[in-house]
Write a protein that holds these residues in place. Sequence first.
Motif, PDB file in Angstrom:
ATOM      1  N   GLU A 348       0.838  -1.281   0.150  1.00  0.00           N
ATOM      2  CA  GLU A 348       0.046   0.121   0.003  1.00  0.00           C
ATOM      3  C   GLU A 348       0.759   1.281   0.023  1.00  0.00           C
ATOM      4  OE1 GLU A 348      -3.526   2.395  -0.181  1.00  0.00           O
ATOM      5  OE2 GLU A 348      -3.095   0.254  -0.513  1.00  0.00           O
ATOM      6  N   GLU A 349       2.069   1.283   0.887  1.00  0.00           N
ATOM      7  CA  GLU A 349       2.877   2.381   0.805  1.00  0.00           C
ATOM      8  C   GLU A 349       3.674   2.608  -0.564  1.00  0.00           C
ATOM      9  OE1 GLU A 349       4.859   2.631   5.018  1.00  0.00           O
ATOM     10  OE2 GLU A 349       5.170   0.772   4.187  1.00  0.00           O
ATOM     11  N   LEU A 350       3.817   1.670  -1.040  1.00  0.00           N
ATOM     12  CA  LEU A 350       4.410   1.755  -2.505  1.00  0.00           C
ATOM     13  C   LEU A 350       3.379   1.968  -3.658  1.00  0.00           C
ATOM     14  CD1 LEU A 350       6.802  -1.373  -2.608  1.00  0.00           C
ATOM     15  CD2 LEU A 350       7.428   0.874  -2.466  1.00  0.00           C
ATOM     16  N   ARG A 351       2.156   1.406  -3.564  1.00  0.00           N
ATOM     17  CA  ARG A 351       1.202   1.929  -4.517  1.00  0.00           C
ATOM     18  C   ARG A 351       0.908   3.634  -4.101  1.00  0.00           C
ATOM     19  NH1 ARG A 351      -0.530  -3.262  -3.679  1.00  0.00           N
ATOM     20  NH2 ARG A 351      -1.744  -2.868  -1.847  1.00  0.00           N
ATOM     21  N   ILE A 352       1.068   4.129  -3.013  1.00  0.00           N
ATOM     22  CA  ILE A 352       0.878   5.606  -2.964  1.00  0.00           C
ATOM     23  C   ILE A 352       1.822   6.344  -3.421  1.00  0.00           C
ATOM     24  CG2 ILE A 352       0.830   7.495  -0.868  1.00  0.00           C
ATOM     25  CD1 ILE A 352      -0.558   5.462   0.721  1.00  0.00           C
ATOM     26  N   MET A 353       3.223   5.550  -3.276  1.00  0.00           N
ATOM     27  CA  MET A 353       4.396   6.497  -3.989  1.00  0.00           C
ATOM     28  C   MET A 353       4.115   6.318  -5.584  1.00  0.00           C
ATOM     29  SD  MET A 353       7.632   4.968  -1.705  1.00  0.00           S
ATOM     30  CE  MET A 353       7.453   4.728   0.039  1.00  0.00           C
ATOM     31  N   ALA A 354       3.802   5.259  -6.039  1.00  0.00           N
ATOM     32  CA  ALA A 354       3.568   5.238  -7.376  1.00  0.00           C
ATOM     33  C   ALA A 354       2.716   6.241  -7.922  1.00  0.00           C
ATOM     34  CB  ALA A 354       3.047   3.862  -7.890  1.00  0.00           C
ATOM     35  N   ALA A 355       1.387   6.488  -7.089  1.00  0.00           N
ATOM     36  CA  ALA A 355       0.414   7.537  -7.370  1.00  0.00           C
ATOM     37  C   ALA A 355       0.898   9.021  -7.321  1.00  0.00           C
ATOM     38  CB  ALA A 355      -0.690   7.272  -6.330  1.00  0.00           C
ATOM     39  N   ILE A 356       1.768   9.107  -6.509  1.00  0.00           N
ATOM     40  CA  ILE A 356       2.200  10.327  -6.354  1.00  0.00           C
ATOM     41  C   ILE A 356       3.341  10.825  -7.535  1.00  0.00           C
ATOM     42  CG2 ILE A 356       4.165  11.947  -5.076  1.00  0.00           C
ATOM     43  CD1 ILE A 356       3.218  10.543  -2.613  1.00  0.00           C
ATOM     44  N   LYS A 357       3.872   9.736  -7.948  1.00  0.00           N
ATOM     45  CA  LYS A 357       4.566   9.612  -9.228  1.00  0.00           C
ATOM     46  C   LYS A 357       4.018  10.143 -10.364  1.00  0.00           C
ATOM     47  CE  LYS A 357       8.115   8.407 -12.525  1.00  0.00           C
ATOM     48  NZ  LYS A 357       9.011   9.582 -12.873  1.00  0.00           N
ATOM     49  N   LYS A 358       2.784   9.436 -10.402  1.00  0.00           N
ATOM     50  CA  LYS A 358       1.976   9.597 -11.666  1.00  0.00           C
ATOM     51  C   LYS A 358       1.156  11.142 -11.514  1.00  0.00           C
ATOM     52  CE  LYS A 358       0.532   5.691 -14.116  1.00  0.00           C
ATOM     53  NZ  LYS A 358       0.689   5.716 -15.665  1.00  0.00           N
TER      54      LYS A 358
END
Length: 379
Positions: A348-358
Amino acid sequence: VMIAFSRMRKIIEIDIDNQRVVVEPYITANELTTLLSKDGFFYAPDPASYVVSSIGGNIAHNAGGNHCIKYGVTTNHVLGLEVVLPSGEVLEIGGKALDTPGYDLVGLMVGSEGTLGIITKATLRILRRPPGTAAILAVFNSVLDASNTVSEVIAKGLTPAAIEFMDQLAIIAVESGVKACGLPKDAAAILLFEVEGYEDELEAQGREIIEICQKNHARSVEMAKDPIGIAKLMAGRKAAFGSMGNLAPAFVVDDGTIPRSKLPEMMLKIKKISEESGLMIANVFHAGEGNLHPLILYNPRGEGEAEKALEVGLEILKMCLDVGGTITGEHGVGVEKKELMPIQFSGEELRIMAAIKKIFDPLGLCNPGKIIPEKFFVQ
């Protein structure tokens, strides 16, 4: 596409009264501090490469350095940024104020390794130079005693500006070349302390550190307060990385951070993996904040040695996680450590990071393929 910043090296503004500077990204920390020194000020973050590493690069990796035990890392000194997004939009975030309300967008950019945008200008905090400096060199016959000394100095509430550690292999590397400075090759470890302040502060803090070193069985302790003496005591640490060529033709520099109390355990783990892998590993690191820099020595002409050195580096970083640490202190994640991110962080933390990148870079143009494994990006 590669973007070069080599022409963006201006100092746009120096505001001594408010202790702020505004700079372009290619100027180095050394150049900035040299310019500020005539007014009695300096820029605190000082990674070992500060003579050549750019402010922009230091911001991208949230660089630390010898003195971050006292002054913090780069993010503690960056107040504002001008960032160009992949869309061409220019963002002005933060400013000269020490803190701004709302989300910490400056903090988000610092340490993002160029994956969110391009830093074209930075507003930095500068500090007044301390009135005096002293260095202390302590020699130990035991890595455990040296490690316990670090923990006790911090537990006592002392605030040295730096605590640096070198093990026997690092000492031998330095003393085997042209940078030899008289360090004892038979020592298991040395600690180098820097203290800052007025004369009475140097004496008081220096005396306490020396007493703690002696209590933990240091076989010798030496203190210097003059520039020549300080330079002599610190010479070995400054020469350590460049001296590794005296022992092997190549090395991998690792970078993990652990709780200081775990230093003795971690040193034993590194010694064991060195013996099991057949690769020499020297240890030179920022002991005050537990930021390890194991130097894994290998011969690039030996079949499979480079791959083995990289594998050993990853194993050491996994050990850092096992003792409650992290996979990077200041060198970043990039590609090399990307596979370890799911070990340190939840999905979940990594998906949040990926969403910020997007949000910042929807087309994935900025430094693609770094930090976050692809599987965490929602298509």
